[in-house]
Design an enzyme around this catalytic site. Structure first.
Site, PDB file in Angstrom:
ATOM      1  N   ASN A 198      -7.196  18.662  51.837  1.00 57.69           N
ATOM      2  CA  ASN A 198      -6.591  19.641  50.942  1.00 57.69           C
ATOM      3  C   ASN A 198      -7.288  19.627  49.581  1.00 57.69           C
ATOM      4  O   ASN A 198      -7.518  18.556  49.007  1.00 57.69           O
ATOM      5  CB  ASN A 198      -5.104  19.267  50.754  1.00 57.69           C
ATOM      6  CG  ASN A 198      -4.295  20.357  50.072  1.00 57.69           C
ATOM      7  OD1 ASN A 198      -4.304  21.500  50.513  1.00 57.69           O
ATOM      8  ND2 ASN A 198      -3.597  19.995  49.004  1.00 57.69           N
ATOM      9  N   ASP A 258       0.152  29.668  43.655  1.00 58.60           N
ATOM     10  CA  ASP A 258       0.897  30.265  42.552  1.00 58.60           C
ATOM     11  C   ASP A 258      -0.111  31.077  41.744  1.00 58.60           C
ATOM     12  O   ASP A 258      -1.327  30.847  41.837  1.00 58.60           O
ATOM     13  CB  ASP A 258       1.654  29.255  41.674  1.00 58.60           C
ATOM     14  CG  ASP A 258       0.858  28.002  41.314  1.00 58.60           C
ATOM     15  OD1 ASP A 258       1.482  26.934  41.174  1.00 58.60           O
ATOM     16  OD2 ASP A 258      -0.387  28.104  41.191  1.00 58.60           O
ATOM     17  N   GLU A 267      -0.819  25.816  48.416  1.00 58.17           N
ATOM     18  CA  GLU A 267      -0.115  25.584  47.144  1.00 58.17           C
ATOM     19  C   GLU A 267      -0.172  26.805  46.217  1.00 58.17           C
ATOM     20  O   GLU A 267      -0.367  26.698  45.028  1.00 58.17           O
ATOM     21  CB  GLU A 267      -0.723  24.378  46.413  1.00 58.17           C
ATOM     22  CG  GLU A 267      -0.753  23.109  47.206  1.00 58.17           C
ATOM     23  CD  GLU A 267      -1.252  21.926  46.397  1.00 58.17           C
ATOM     24  OE1 GLU A 267      -1.334  22.018  45.164  1.00 58.17           O
ATOM     25  OE2 GLU A 267      -1.581  20.883  47.011  1.00 58.17           O
ATOM     26  N   GLU A 315      -7.916  16.492  47.176  1.00 58.58           N
ATOM     27  CA  GLU A 315      -8.774  16.632  45.993  1.00 58.58           C
ATOM     28  C   GLU A 315      -9.748  15.466  45.802  1.00 58.58           C
ATOM     29  O   GLU A 315      -9.791  14.817  44.754  1.00 58.58           O
ATOM     30  CB  GLU A 315      -7.904  16.806  44.743  1.00 58.58           C
ATOM     31  CG  GLU A 315      -7.028  18.033  44.840  1.00 58.58           C
ATOM     32  CD  GLU A 315      -6.031  18.176  43.691  1.00 58.58           C
ATOM     33  OE1 GLU A 315      -6.281  17.654  42.605  1.00 58.58           O
ATOM     34  OE2 GLU A 315      -4.979  18.798  43.908  1.00 58.58           O
TER      35      GLU A 315
END
Ligand code: G3I
Length: 362
Positions: free
Chosen positions: A213, A281, A279, A172
Protein backbone atom coordinates in the site's frame (compact mmCIF):
# COMPACT_ATOMS: atom_id res chain seq x y z
CA UNK A 1 -64.14 71.94 24.71
CA UNK A 2 -61.63 73.02 22.03
CA UNK A 3 -58.86 72.92 24.65
CA UNK A 4 -59.75 69.30 25.65
CA UNK A 5 -59.87 68.28 21.99
CA UNK A 6 -56.50 69.96 21.32
CA UNK A 7 -54.89 68.15 24.29
CA UNK A 8 -56.40 64.82 23.17
CA UNK A 9 -55.07 65.23 19.60
CA UNK A 10 -51.67 66.34 20.96
CA UNK A 11 -51.50 63.28 23.22
CA UNK A 12 -52.39 61.04 20.28
CA UNK A 13 -49.67 62.60 18.10
CA UNK A 14 -47.05 62.27 20.89
CA UNK A 15 -48.03 58.68 21.56
CA UNK A 16 -48.03 57.82 17.86
CA UNK A 17 -44.49 59.27 17.42
CA UNK A 18 -43.05 57.67 20.55
CA UNK A 19 -44.61 54.33 19.66
CA UNK A 20 -42.92 54.28 16.25
CA UNK A 21 -39.58 54.99 17.97
CA UNK A 22 -40.01 52.22 20.59
CA UNK A 23 -37.68 49.25 19.99
CA UNK A 24 -39.87 46.49 18.70
CA UNK A 25 -39.21 42.88 19.60
CA UNK A 26 -37.65 41.05 16.63
CA UNK A 27 -40.47 39.44 14.76
CA UNK A 28 -39.88 35.73 14.30
CA UNK A 29 -38.98 34.87 10.72
CA UNK A 30 -42.39 34.28 9.18
CA UNK A 31 -42.11 30.55 8.50
CA UNK A 32 -44.85 30.80 5.90
CA UNK A 33 -42.32 32.41 3.53
CA UNK A 34 -39.64 29.65 3.97
CA UNK A 35 -39.91 27.50 0.89
CA UNK A 36 -40.61 23.90 1.87
CA UNK A 37 -37.36 21.94 1.52
CA UNK A 38 -37.63 19.91 -1.63
CA UNK A 39 -38.56 16.37 -0.75
CA UNK A 40 -35.22 14.73 -1.38
CA UNK A 41 -35.67 11.06 -1.89
CA UNK A 42 -32.76 9.58 0.04
CA UNK A 43 -30.26 7.96 -2.26
CA UNK A 44 -29.98 4.19 -1.93
CA UNK A 45 -27.09 3.25 0.39
CA UNK A 46 -23.76 3.02 -1.44
CA UNK A 47 -23.28 -0.54 -0.26
CA UNK A 48 -26.49 -1.77 -1.87
CA UNK A 49 -25.44 -0.33 -5.22
CA UNK A 50 -21.91 -1.68 -4.85
CA UNK A 51 -23.14 -5.16 -3.95
CA UNK A 52 -25.11 -5.44 -7.20
CA UNK A 53 -21.77 -4.99 -9.02
CA UNK A 54 -19.67 -7.20 -6.78
CA UNK A 55 -17.86 -4.02 -5.73
CA UNK A 56 -16.46 -3.12 -2.29
CA UNK A 57 -17.15 0.43 -1.08
CA UNK A 58 -15.45 1.08 2.23
CA UNK A 59 -14.46 3.60 4.85
CA UNK A 60 -11.61 3.91 7.29
CA UNK A 61 -13.08 3.31 10.73
CA UNK A 62 -11.74 4.08 14.20
CA UNK A 63 -12.93 2.37 17.37
CA UNK A 64 -12.68 5.58 19.38
CA UNK A 65 -15.49 7.06 17.27
CA UNK A 66 -17.41 3.83 16.81
CA UNK A 67 -17.85 3.29 20.54
CA UNK A 68 -18.77 6.91 21.31
CA UNK A 69 -20.98 7.98 18.41
CA UNK A 70 -24.12 6.06 17.42
CA UNK A 71 -24.78 8.35 14.44
CA UNK A 72 -21.31 7.50 13.11
CA UNK A 73 -21.95 3.78 13.74
CA UNK A 74 -25.26 3.92 11.87
CA UNK A 75 -23.73 5.85 8.97
CA UNK A 76 -20.86 3.37 8.55
CA UNK A 77 -23.15 0.34 8.76
CA UNK A 78 -25.70 1.85 6.36
CA UNK A 79 -23.37 3.00 3.59
CA UNK A 80 -20.34 0.70 3.48
CA UNK A 81 -19.83 -3.03 2.90
CA UNK A 82 -16.16 -2.82 3.88
CA UNK A 83 -14.17 -1.18 6.62
CA UNK A 84 -10.47 -0.49 6.89
CA UNK A 85 -9.02 -0.33 10.39
CA UNK A 86 -7.69 3.25 10.37
CA UNK A 87 -5.32 3.16 13.37
CA UNK A 88 -6.37 0.40 15.76
CA UNK A 89 -4.34 -2.43 14.19
CA UNK A 90 -1.18 -0.37 13.70
CA UNK A 91 1.91 -1.57 15.56
CA UNK A 92 1.74 0.96 18.39
CA UNK A 93 -1.94 0.71 19.35
CA UNK A 94 -2.11 -3.10 19.18
CA UNK A 95 1.37 -3.93 20.55
CA UNK A 96 2.05 -1.20 23.13
CA UNK A 97 4.70 -3.20 25.04
CA UNK A 98 7.10 -5.93 23.94
CA UNK A 99 5.26 -8.58 25.92
CA UNK A 100 1.75 -7.07 25.71
CA UNK A 101 -0.86 -6.79 22.98
CA UNK A 102 -4.08 -4.79 23.24
CA UNK A 103 -6.82 -6.38 21.16
CA UNK A 104 -9.81 -4.50 22.59
CA UNK A 105 -10.26 -2.12 19.68
CA UNK A 106 -9.45 -4.71 17.03
CA UNK A 107 -11.87 -7.22 18.50
CA UNK A 108 -14.63 -4.57 18.65
CA UNK A 109 -14.06 -3.60 15.01
CA UNK A 110 -14.28 -7.26 13.92
CA UNK A 111 -17.47 -7.71 15.93
CA UNK A 112 -19.00 -4.58 14.38
CA UNK A 113 -18.02 -5.67 10.88
CA UNK A 114 -19.46 -9.14 11.36
CA UNK A 115 -22.69 -7.77 12.87
CA UNK A 116 -23.11 -5.51 9.84
CA UNK A 117 -22.00 -7.97 7.17
CA UNK A 118 -18.94 -5.92 6.28
CA UNK A 119 -15.59 -7.15 4.96
CA UNK A 120 -12.45 -5.91 6.72
CA UNK A 121 -9.14 -4.61 5.35
CA UNK A 122 -6.43 -4.81 8.02
CA UNK A 123 -4.20 -1.74 8.09
CA UNK A 124 -1.18 -2.05 8.57
CA UNK A 125 1.47 -4.50 9.76
CA UNK A 126 4.74 -2.82 8.73
CA UNK A 127 5.16 0.95 8.59
CA UNK A 128 7.36 3.55 10.27
CA UNK A 129 4.57 5.64 11.79
CA UNK A 130 2.72 5.01 15.05
CA UNK A 131 5.29 2.44 16.16
CA UNK A 132 5.69 2.08 19.91
CA UNK A 133 8.65 3.64 21.67
CA UNK A 134 9.88 0.25 22.96
CA UNK A 135 10.39 -0.73 19.30
CA UNK A 136 11.80 2.56 18.04
CA UNK A 137 14.24 2.99 20.91
CA UNK A 138 15.20 -0.68 21.38
CA UNK A 139 18.39 -0.73 19.26
CA UNK A 140 17.71 -4.34 18.40
CA UNK A 141 20.02 -6.54 16.37
CA UNK A 142 18.89 -7.84 12.98
CA UNK A 143 17.98 -11.23 14.42
CA UNK A 144 16.10 -9.61 17.32
CA UNK A 145 14.15 -7.35 14.96
CA UNK A 146 13.34 -10.28 12.68
CA UNK A 147 11.99 -12.20 15.66
CA UNK A 148 9.98 -9.18 16.88
CA UNK A 149 8.38 -8.56 13.47
CA UNK A 150 7.67 -12.23 12.79
CA UNK A 151 6.10 -12.66 16.24
CA UNK A 152 4.03 -9.49 15.75
CA UNK A 153 2.70 -10.62 12.39
CA UNK A 154 2.00 -14.19 13.51
CA UNK A 155 0.16 -12.92 16.62
CA UNK A 156 -1.96 -10.16 15.03
CA UNK A 157 -2.74 -11.88 11.72
CA UNK A 158 -3.30 -15.19 13.49
CA UNK A 159 -5.82 -13.63 15.89
CA UNK A 160 -7.93 -12.24 13.06
CA UNK A 161 -7.49 -15.14 10.67
CA UNK A 162 -10.73 -15.59 8.75
CA UNK A 163 -12.02 -12.13 9.79
CA UNK A 164 -9.76 -9.98 7.65
CA UNK A 165 -10.09 -10.44 3.90
CA UNK A 166 -7.08 -8.30 2.93
CA UNK A 167 -4.05 -6.89 4.72
CA UNK A 168 -1.97 -3.84 3.94
CA UNK A 169 1.10 -5.87 4.84
CA UNK A 170 3.66 -3.15 4.13
CA UNK A 171 2.75 0.51 3.93
CA UNK A 172 4.67 3.37 2.27
CA UNK A 173 8.10 1.74 1.96
CA UNK A 174 9.18 3.91 -1.02
CA UNK A 175 10.21 7.54 -1.41
CA UNK A 176 9.03 9.87 -4.21
CA UNK A 177 11.85 8.60 -6.46
CA UNK A 178 10.69 4.99 -6.02
CA UNK A 179 13.59 3.94 -3.79
CA UNK A 180 13.30 2.24 -0.39
CA UNK A 181 12.69 4.79 2.37
CA UNK A 182 15.01 4.89 5.36
CA UNK A 183 12.92 3.20 8.06
CA UNK A 184 13.60 1.17 11.20
CA UNK A 185 12.83 -1.95 9.18
CA UNK A 186 15.25 -1.18 6.34
CA UNK A 187 18.00 -0.12 8.75
CA UNK A 188 17.42 -3.01 11.14
CA UNK A 189 16.66 -5.94 8.82
CA UNK A 190 17.63 -4.82 5.30
CA UNK A 191 15.65 -4.69 2.03
CA UNK A 192 14.33 -8.23 2.45
CA UNK A 193 12.10 -7.09 5.34
CA UNK A 194 9.36 -6.61 2.78
CA UNK A 195 9.51 -10.14 1.36
CA UNK A 196 9.77 -11.58 4.86
CA UNK A 197 6.68 -9.64 6.01
CA UNK A 198 4.59 -10.93 3.11
CA UNK A 199 5.85 -14.49 3.67
CA UNK A 200 5.01 -14.41 7.40
CA UNK A 201 1.58 -12.88 6.81
CA UNK A 202 0.75 -15.61 4.31
CA UNK A 203 1.90 -18.27 6.77
CA UNK A 204 -0.32 -16.74 9.48
CA UNK A 205 -3.40 -16.53 7.21
CA UNK A 206 -3.10 -18.30 3.83
CA UNK A 207 -6.56 -17.08 2.78
CA UNK A 208 -6.10 -13.36 3.29
CA UNK A 209 -5.19 -11.24 0.28
CA UNK A 210 -1.88 -9.46 0.77
CA UNK A 211 -1.36 -5.90 -0.47
CA UNK A 212 1.49 -3.45 -0.75
CA UNK A 213 0.00 0.00 0.00
CA UNK A 214 1.39 3.43 -0.89
CA UNK A 215 0.51 7.06 -1.54
CA UNK A 216 1.35 9.40 -4.45
CA UNK A 217 1.89 6.35 -6.71
CA UNK A 218 -1.49 6.40 -8.40
CA UNK A 219 -0.51 7.89 -11.75
CA UNK A 220 2.51 7.19 -13.94
CA UNK A 221 5.58 8.59 -12.18
CA UNK A 222 8.95 7.63 -10.68
CA UNK A 223 7.30 6.40 -7.51
CA UNK A 224 4.68 4.25 -9.21
CA UNK A 225 7.49 2.85 -11.40
CA UNK A 226 9.27 1.95 -8.15
CA UNK A 227 6.13 0.28 -6.81
CA UNK A 228 5.78 -1.64 -10.07
CA UNK A 229 9.39 -2.90 -9.91
CA UNK A 230 9.06 -3.76 -6.20
CA UNK A 231 5.94 -5.86 -6.57
CA UNK A 232 7.14 -7.41 -9.83
CA UNK A 233 10.26 -8.50 -8.01
CA UNK A 234 8.21 -10.05 -5.21
CA UNK A 235 6.00 -11.89 -7.71
CA UNK A 236 9.02 -13.09 -9.72
CA UNK A 237 10.60 -14.42 -6.51
CA UNK A 238 7.48 -16.39 -5.65
CA UNK A 239 6.66 -14.19 -2.64
CA UNK A 240 2.89 -14.29 -1.89
CA UNK A 241 1.43 -10.90 -2.85
CA UNK A 242 -2.06 -10.33 -4.27
CA UNK A 243 -2.42 -6.64 -4.86
CA UNK A 244 -1.40 -3.01 -4.63
CA UNK A 245 -3.25 -0.35 -2.68
CA UNK A 246 -3.34 3.06 -4.36
CA UNK A 247 -4.17 5.36 -1.46
CA UNK A 248 -5.56 8.27 -3.53
CA UNK A 249 -5.07 11.07 -1.01
CA UNK A 250 -5.51 13.86 -3.52
CA UNK A 251 -5.79 17.62 -3.52
CA UNK A 252 -8.38 19.52 -5.54
CA UNK A 253 -5.56 21.08 -7.54
CA UNK A 254 -3.34 18.02 -7.78
CA UNK A 255 -5.26 15.03 -9.08
CA UNK A 256 -3.47 12.15 -10.81
CA UNK A 257 -4.71 12.16 -14.42
CA UNK A 258 -7.37 9.46 -14.74
CA UNK A 259 -5.71 8.16 -17.92
CA UNK A 260 -2.43 7.65 -16.05
CA UNK A 261 -4.22 5.93 -13.16
CA UNK A 262 -5.87 3.62 -15.68
CA UNK A 263 -2.50 2.83 -17.29
CA UNK A 264 -0.93 2.17 -13.88
CA UNK A 265 -3.78 -0.12 -12.88
CA UNK A 266 -3.48 -1.96 -16.18
CA UNK A 267 0.26 -2.64 -15.86
CA UNK A 268 -0.20 -3.91 -12.29
CA UNK A 269 -3.09 -6.07 -13.50
CA UNK A 270 -0.82 -7.57 -16.15
CA UNK A 271 1.38 -8.86 -13.31
CA UNK A 272 -1.68 -10.74 -12.08
CA UNK A 273 -2.18 -8.27 -9.21
CA UNK A 274 -5.39 -6.68 -7.99
CA UNK A 275 -5.50 -2.94 -7.40
CA UNK A 276 -7.62 -1.15 -4.81
CA UNK A 277 -8.22 2.52 -4.08
CA UNK A 278 -7.51 2.26 -0.38
CA UNK A 279 -7.58 5.71 1.28
CA UNK A 280 -9.37 8.24 -0.91
CA UNK A 281 -10.04 11.77 0.17
CA UNK A 282 -10.01 14.99 -1.86
CA UNK A 283 -8.57 17.97 0.03
CA UNK A 284 -10.39 21.25 -0.59
CA UNK A 285 -8.39 23.46 1.75
CA UNK A 286 -10.20 26.20 3.67
CA UNK A 287 -12.22 27.23 0.58
CA UNK A 288 -15.24 24.99 1.07
CA UNK A 289 -17.76 26.39 -1.41
CA UNK A 290 -20.48 24.94 -3.65
CA UNK A 291 -17.98 25.20 -6.52
CA UNK A 292 -15.15 23.33 -4.78
CA UNK A 293 -17.61 20.71 -3.49
CA UNK A 294 -18.86 20.19 -7.04
CA UNK A 295 -15.30 19.83 -8.35
CA UNK A 296 -14.61 17.35 -5.56
CA UNK A 297 -17.65 15.32 -6.64
CA UNK A 298 -16.36 15.26 -10.20
CA UNK A 299 -12.99 13.90 -9.02
CA UNK A 300 -14.66 11.14 -7.03
CA UNK A 301 -16.77 10.28 -10.07
CA UNK A 302 -13.78 10.22 -12.43
CA UNK A 303 -11.62 8.01 -10.22
CA UNK A 304 -14.38 5.57 -9.29
CA UNK A 305 -15.10 5.24 -13.01
CA UNK A 306 -11.44 4.42 -13.69
CA UNK A 307 -11.59 1.69 -11.05
CA UNK A 308 -14.86 0.28 -12.38
CA UNK A 309 -13.43 0.14 -15.90
CA UNK A 310 -10.16 -1.48 -14.78
CA UNK A 311 -10.04 -5.25 -15.03
CA UNK A 312 -8.56 -5.80 -11.55
CA UNK A 313 -10.03 -3.00 -9.43
CA UNK A 314 -13.10 -3.72 -7.32
CA UNK A 315 -12.52 -1.68 -4.17
CA UNK A 316 -12.74 1.99 -3.24
CA UNK A 317 -12.20 3.02 0.40
CA UNK A 318 -12.68 6.59 1.55
CA UNK A 319 -10.40 7.67 4.34
CA UNK A 320 -13.12 8.44 6.84
CA UNK A 321 -16.93 8.25 6.90
CA UNK A 322 -17.50 11.90 7.78
CA UNK A 323 -15.57 15.19 7.66
CA UNK A 324 -16.13 15.35 11.40
CA UNK A 325 -13.44 12.69 12.00
CA UNK A 326 -11.18 13.12 8.98
CA UNK A 327 -7.40 13.25 9.55
CA UNK A 328 -7.05 16.17 7.12
CA UNK A 329 -7.26 19.03 9.65
CA UNK A 330 -4.41 17.30 11.58
CA UNK A 331 -2.38 17.34 8.38
CA UNK A 332 -3.04 20.89 7.27
CA UNK A 333 -3.98 22.65 10.51
CA UNK A 334 -7.00 24.00 8.66
CA UNK A 335 -10.63 22.93 8.30
CA UNK A 336 -11.26 20.65 5.37
CA UNK A 337 -13.96 18.48 3.86
CA UNK A 338 -12.35 15.57 2.04
CA UNK A 339 -14.86 12.75 2.23
CA UNK A 340 -18.51 11.93 1.36
CA UNK A 341 -20.50 13.07 4.41
CA UNK A 342 -20.11 16.49 6.01
CA UNK A 343 -19.53 17.58 9.60
CA UNK A 344 -23.22 16.94 10.28
CA UNK A 345 -23.13 13.51 8.63
CA UNK A 346 -25.14 14.84 5.66
CA UNK A 347 -24.40 13.65 2.14
CA UNK A 348 -22.28 15.92 -0.03
CA UNK A 349 -22.22 16.18 -3.83
CA UNK A 350 -19.36 13.65 -3.77
CA UNK A 351 -21.68 11.01 -2.33
CA UNK A 352 -24.29 11.66 -4.95
CA UNK A 353 -21.60 11.41 -7.62
CA UNK A 354 -20.61 7.94 -6.40
CA UNK A 355 -24.26 6.85 -6.18
CA UNK A 356 -24.93 7.95 -9.75
CA UNK A 357 -21.73 6.29 -11.00
CA UNK A 358 -22.55 2.99 -9.30
CA UNK A 359 -26.09 3.15 -10.72
CA UNK A 360 -24.79 3.42 -14.28
CA UNK A 361 -25.08 0.17 -16.15
CA UNK A 362 -21.76 -1.51 -16.62
O1 G3I B 1 -4.70 7.45 20.25
C1 G3I B 1 -3.76 8.47 20.63
C2 G3I B 1 -4.25 9.17 21.87
O2 G3I B 1 -4.27 8.26 22.98
C3 G3I B 1 -3.32 10.36 22.19
O3 G3I B 1 -3.84 11.07 23.29
C4 G3I B 1 -3.25 11.27 20.96
C5 G3I B 1 -2.35 12.45 21.18
O4 G3I B 1 -1.02 11.99 21.17
O5 G3I B 1 -2.73 10.51 19.84
C6 G3I B 1 -3.63 9.47 19.50
O6 G3I B 1 -3.09 8.76 18.41
C7 G3I B 1 -3.19 9.47 17.17
C8 G3I B 1 -3.95 8.54 16.19
O7 G3I B 1 -3.99 9.12 14.87
C9 G3I B 1 -5.39 8.29 16.64
O8 G3I B 1 -6.09 9.48 16.67
C10 G3I B 1 -1.78 9.70 16.62
O9 G3I B 1 -1.14 10.66 17.47
C11 G3I B 1 -1.88 10.26 15.21
O10 G3I B 1 -0.55 10.37 14.66
C12 G3I B 1 -2.65 9.27 14.34
O11 G3I B 1 -2.74 9.83 13.04
C13 G3I B 1 -3.09 8.85 12.04
C14 G3I B 1 -1.93 8.76 11.04
O12 G3I B 1 -2.29 7.88 9.97
C15 G3I B 1 -0.69 8.21 11.69
O13 G3I B 1 -0.92 6.86 12.10
C16 G3I B 1 -4.34 9.35 11.32
O14 G3I B 1 -5.46 9.32 12.22
C17 G3I B 1 -4.64 8.43 10.14
O15 G3I B 1 -5.74 8.93 9.39
C18 G3I B 1 -3.41 8.38 9.23
O16 G3I B 1 -3.70 7.51 8.18
C19 G3I B 1 -2.59 7.29 7.27
C20 G3I B 1 -2.60 5.83 6.88
O17 G3I B 1 -2.49 5.03 8.03
C21 G3I B 1 -1.50 5.55 5.88
N1 G3I B 1 -1.62 6.43 4.71
C22 G3I B 1 -1.63 7.84 5.04
C23 G3I B 1 -2.77 8.15 6.01
C24 G3I B 1 -2.82 9.62 6.33
O18 G3I B 1 -1.65 10.00 7.02
Amino acid sequence: MKRTLFITVLLFVVLACSFTQLPTAPTPFPTSTVPPSPTVTPAPPLRSLAATRGFWIGSAVSYEYLRADSTYRDLVAREFNLLTTENDLKFGPIHPELERYDFEAGDALMEFAQANDMAVRGHTLVWDWQNPSWLMEGNYSRDELINILREHIYTVVGRYRGQISAWDVVNEALDPQGNLRDTIWLRGIGPDYIALAFQWTHEADPDAKLFYNDQAAEGMNAKSDGVYELVKGLRDSGIPIDGVGLQMHVDLNAVPPPGEVAANMARLGELGLEVAITEMDVRLGPEITPETLQRQAEIYRELLSVCLRAEKCNTLVVWGATDAYSWLPELTGMPDAGVLFDLHYQPKPALEALVKTLMLTE
